[in-house]
Design a protein around this motif. Structure first.
Motif, PDB file in Angstrom:
ATOM      1  N   ALA A 114      57.402  84.211  91.413  1.00 28.44           N
ATOM      2  CA  ALA A 114      58.681  84.165  92.432  1.00 28.44           C
ATOM      3  C   ALA A 114      59.707  83.235  91.831  1.00 28.44           C
ATOM      4  CB  ALA A 114      57.836  83.584  93.846  1.00 28.44           C
ATOM      5  N   ALA A 115      59.327  81.986  91.251  1.00 27.27           N
ATOM      6  CA  ALA A 115      60.088  81.376  90.438  1.00 27.27           C
ATOM      7  C   ALA A 115      60.893  81.909  89.458  1.00 27.27           C
ATOM      8  CB  ALA A 115      59.532  80.085  90.007  1.00 27.27           C
ATOM      9  N   GLU A 117      61.385  85.315  89.339  1.00 26.16           N
ATOM     10  CA  GLU A 117      62.477  86.303  90.063  1.00 26.16           C
ATOM     11  C   GLU A 117      63.740  85.477  90.797  1.00 26.16           C
ATOM     12  OE1 GLU A 117      63.635  89.954  92.104  1.00 26.16           O
ATOM     13  OE2 GLU A 117      62.225  89.492  90.570  1.00 26.16           O
ATOM     14  N   GLY A 118      63.383  84.162  91.146  1.00 24.96           N
ATOM     15  CA  GLY A 118      64.517  83.395  91.474  1.00 24.96           C
ATOM     16  C   GLY A 118      65.438  82.459  90.701  1.00 24.96           C
ATOM     17  N   ARG A 120      64.610  80.519  87.928  1.00 27.12           N
ATOM     18  CA  ARG A 120      64.010  79.179  87.931  1.00 27.12           C
ATOM     19  C   ARG A 120      63.059  79.314  86.726  1.00 27.12           C
ATOM     20  NH1 ARG A 120      61.211  77.298  91.864  1.00 27.12           N
ATOM     21  NH2 ARG A 120      61.339  79.051  93.110  1.00 27.12           N
ATOM     22  N   TYR A 291      63.230  91.661  86.018  1.00 29.80           N
ATOM     23  CA  TYR A 291      63.953  90.608  86.664  1.00 29.80           C
ATOM     24  C   TYR A 291      65.211  90.991  86.831  1.00 29.80           C
ATOM     25  CZ  TYR A 291      63.864  89.639  81.642  1.00 29.80           C
ATOM     26  OH  TYR A 291      63.896  89.933  80.218  1.00 29.80           O
ATOM     27  N   PRO A 298      71.596  88.754  93.609  1.00 27.44           N
ATOM     28  CA  PRO A 298      69.996  88.801  94.115  1.00 27.44           C
ATOM     29  C   PRO A 298      69.892  88.970  95.504  1.00 27.44           C
ATOM     30  CG  PRO A 298      70.861  86.501  93.637  1.00 27.44           C
ATOM     31  CD  PRO A 298      71.718  87.414  93.202  1.00 27.44           C
ATOM     32  N   ARG A 300      68.102  88.583  99.289  1.00 28.69           N
ATOM     33  CA  ARG A 300      67.358  87.583  99.884  1.00 28.69           C
ATOM     34  C   ARG A 300      66.036  88.148  99.765  1.00 28.69           C
ATOM     35  NH1 ARG A 300      69.366  84.872 104.961  1.00 28.69           N
ATOM     36  NH2 ARG A 300      67.824  83.265 104.499  1.00 28.69           N
ATOM     37  N   ASN A 302      61.437  86.964  98.683  1.00 20.64           N
ATOM     38  CA  ASN A 302      60.595  86.468  97.599  1.00 20.64           C
ATOM     39  C   ASN A 302      59.704  87.532  96.980  1.00 20.64           C
ATOM     40  OD1 ASN A 302      58.976  86.998  99.740  1.00 20.64           O
ATOM     41  ND2 ASN A 302      57.666  85.388  99.551  1.00 20.64           N
ATOM     42  N   GLY A 359      66.626  89.815 104.414  1.00 16.90           N
ATOM     43  CA  GLY A 359      65.900  89.740 103.003  1.00 16.90           C
ATOM     44  C   GLY A 359      64.471  90.495 103.151  1.00 16.90           C
ATOM     45  N   TRP A 361      60.565  90.031 102.492  1.00 21.46           N
ATOM     46  CA  TRP A 361      59.596  88.911 102.278  1.00 21.46           C
ATOM     47  C   TRP A 361      58.191  89.404 102.082  1.00 21.46           C
ATOM     48  CZ3 TRP A 361      62.118  84.229 101.652  1.00 21.46           C
ATOM     49  CH2 TRP A 361      63.067  84.058 102.029  1.00 21.46           C
TER      50      TRP A 361
END
Length: 441
Positions: A114-115, A117-118, A120, A291, A298, A300, A302, A359, A361
């Motif tokens: 998830a990080a 994908e976000g 980070r 990714y 992106p 919204r 997760n 989003g 989720w």
């Protein structure tokens, strides 16, 4: 409290770091079977059947339930009497949510992906490295037929995703040379996995080996054509086009790494005698990128990056998407390992952003052991913390389900609840309450 390891040979580790002595394959199989349930009770008959082929019964040990009871006694002497509990539902280990390494591994892997994908990569690298450090060998190694257990199959799949995700994070952080051997091994093990191949090609280019990157693309292209009768997807073709454009990796811009975007529209070039094909508009159910491209806003949510290609199953994709368009609740059922999670995530991520402006989720319920914690797990997946909810002037704090409903009311989003079977009663209560009050979910 003891910690249990079932990734590799089974171990029970005491708080002081020493291992409990586990003698004999049947005792190790018993502990593995109980640990694999993560604190859930197992009926004695099912437990005895699961470990039956681990070894012949001990002399004088009896058979069936009598043998199991003798083994339970031995296990309690090894790990402590309070560590194994007899409940109306059967025997269970008294373990906390993170006390079994395989469930901690799954949680960390989901957080790391998830990080990634976000956007980070540093956080992703840290968390995925922590997850991979837990992997000491094949899961449920001491359990007869453990390799085919749904938990082992799922964990092995997540292990491959964690390895590729950690490599992707390293490449994004400028450490392509360090992970190139790992990427080469991953790509060799999955020659038709386009995201893995794209990441290896990118790493080759980032380390200045552009001729090798072009040759690797040609290997992938010919392999897909020979074995599947298809050609590379848009992300690989776009990456190929950028390679043909020339210039060092730094000159290609941030979007180069993602292997997507403008494609190879009308740009001619050859490698190994094969022309670069134009990149058409992807079909409605095109294979997702590993990714998100840097230029794409992106969505919204997760939903984690998918690190393997999604080939076929177009009929199922269309059928589930149609059901989702017609109904607010869609349930996918089937045996373990059938691909329910991947199908649900693919359909969810391919919905139009306008349909779910708040989003898409994913709430992973596999680590949840207590039915009372389901609503809290969904709140955590949504990133909800107490200050984000409406303030209450008086009265006791709201229970998690009330807080969840308060948060979701007025929002338009898609919620995927995965691995519900072991807490299905609590999930049904949550779903009924949310659908009854929150019209946009």
């Amino acid at each position: 409290m003891l910690r249990y390891h079932v990734l590799g040979p089974v171990r029970a580790v005491r708080p002081d770091g020493t291992d409990a002595v586990l003698g004999g394959p049947r005792l190790r199989a018993l502990l593995t079977a109980l640990a694999a349930e993560g604190g859930r009770a197992v009926a004695p008959g099912a437990l005895a059947e699961r470990i039956r082929s681990a070894d012949a019964p001990d002399p004088g040990d009896g058979g069936g339930i009598a043998a199991l009871q003798a083994l339970i006694g031995r296990l309690r002497r090894a790990v402590g009497r309070d560590a194994v509990e007899l409940t109306p539902g059967g025997y269970r280990l008294t373990v906390g949510p993170d006390a079994v390494d395989v469930f901690r591994f799954e949680r960390l892997t989901a957080e790391g992906l998830a990080a990634l994908e976000g956007g980070r990569p540093a956080d992703a690298a840290r968390v995925l490295d922590e997850a991979l450090a837990l992997w000491q060998g094949p899961p449920l190694l001491d359990l007869p037929d453990g390799a085919t257990d749904p938990l082992a199959v799922r964990a092995s799949r997540r292990h491959a995703e964690a390895r590729l995700g950690a490599a992707a994070a390293a490449v994004a952080l400028g450490r392509a040379a360090a992970v190139l051997p790992e990427l080469t091994a991953l790509a060799a093990a999955a020659p038709l996995d386009e995201p893995a191949q794209a990441l290896r090609i990118r790493a080759l280019a980032e380390t200045g080996r552009e001729a090798a990157a072009l040759a690797a693309y040609e290997e992938v292209r010919s392999g897909l054509a020979d074995r599947l009768g298809t050609r590379p997807g848009p992300e690989l073709r776009a990456l190929y086009g950028r390679l043909l454009a020339g210039g060092g990796p730094a000159s290609r811009g941030a979007g180069y790494a993602d292997g997507a975007g403008d494609g190879v529209t009308g740009r001619a070039g050859r490698t190994g005698g094969s022309p670069a094909a134009p990149s058409p508009t992807p079909p409605p159910f095109a294979s997702p990128l590993p990714y998100p491209p840097a230029h794409r806003a992106p969505r919204r949510g997760n939903i984690p990056a998918r690190l393997t290609s999604f080939v076929g199953r177009n009929d199922e994709l269309g059928e589930v998407a149609a059901a989702l368009a017609a109904h607010r609740l869609v349930t996918l059922t089937g045996p373990g390992g059938a691909g329910k999670t991947r199908l649900a995530v693919e359909v969810a991520d391919r919905t139009r952003p306008d349909d779910h402006p708040d989003g898409v989720w994913l709430a992973e319920l596999a680590p949840v052991r207590d039915e009372a914690a389901v609503a809290d797990a969904v709140l955590t997946a949504l990133g909800v913390r107490e200050p984000a909810l409406p303030a209450r002037s008086s009265g006791p704090p709201a229970d998690p389900l009330t807080r969840l409903v308060e948060f979701l009311c007025g929002r338009r989003l898609l919620l995927v609840l995965d691995n519900c079977e072991h807490v299905v009663g609590a999930v049904a209560v949550v779903v009924e309450r949310v659908l009854g009050v929150c019209a946009g979910v």
